[in-house]
Design an enzyme around this catalytic site. Sequence first.
Site, PDB file in Angstrom:
ATOM      1  N   SER A  67       0.802  -1.232   0.000  1.00  0.00           N
ATOM      2  CA  SER A  67       0.000   0.000   0.000  1.00  0.00           C
ATOM      3  C   SER A  67       0.830   1.276   0.000  1.00  0.00           C
ATOM      4  O   SER A  67       0.307   2.344  -0.309  1.00  0.00           O
ATOM      5  CB  SER A  67      -0.962   0.018   1.190  1.00  0.00           C
ATOM      6  OG  SER A  67      -0.269   0.253   2.397  1.00  0.00           O
ATOM      7  N   LYS A 104       0.652   4.425   6.873  1.00  0.00           N
ATOM      8  CA  LYS A 104       0.056   5.281   5.845  1.00  0.00           C
ATOM      9  C   LYS A 104       0.556   6.715   6.037  1.00  0.00           C
ATOM     10  O   LYS A 104       1.063   7.086   7.081  1.00  0.00           O
ATOM     11  CB  LYS A 104      -1.480   5.300   5.952  1.00  0.00           C
ATOM     12  CG  LYS A 104      -2.165   3.961   5.791  1.00  0.00           C
ATOM     13  CD  LYS A 104      -2.176   3.477   4.362  1.00  0.00           C
ATOM     14  CE  LYS A 104      -2.955   2.199   4.204  1.00  0.00           C
ATOM     15  NZ  LYS A 104      -2.247   0.992   4.575  1.00  0.00           N
TER      16      LYS A 104
END
Length: 146
Positions: A67, A104
């Site tokens: 990701s 993230k």
Amino acid sequence: MLLHQSNALTFFTPEILEDSGATFFDTGISCGFPSPAEDFKENRISLDRELIKNKEATFFAKVSGQSMIGAGLEDSDLLVIDRSLEPANNKIAVCFLDGEFTVKRLKVDATGVWLQPENPDYPVIKITDANDFVIWGIVTNVIKKV
């Protein structure tokens, strides 16, 4: 020492060795033709001292997943995470979200907090009051195998 393992990250505590360090050539390494006249100045460098600013608040975590590939964080990379740093907009953070750890990019503004992946195949996550959410630490460095 293994500290915790989740689907996305495996955490380790650093073991700082006092007499550790590898040879460091303080000349820069040319990617062109080497200069035979260059004298090499040899020193010792400790990656612990270079990468860890706050020993008690620093952890390593191994990345699992894709990701964050746009930010240069790839599967099996080793992250250096400092829990003493303040979270801020655009920082890459390790977060605890609804029972799982994730890494993230933080997006913070007056309307809320989002966890932004760096891969278009993954959705942006809007944090709401319904989420169990903690910003666990800030990524300061990434160590890659080549």
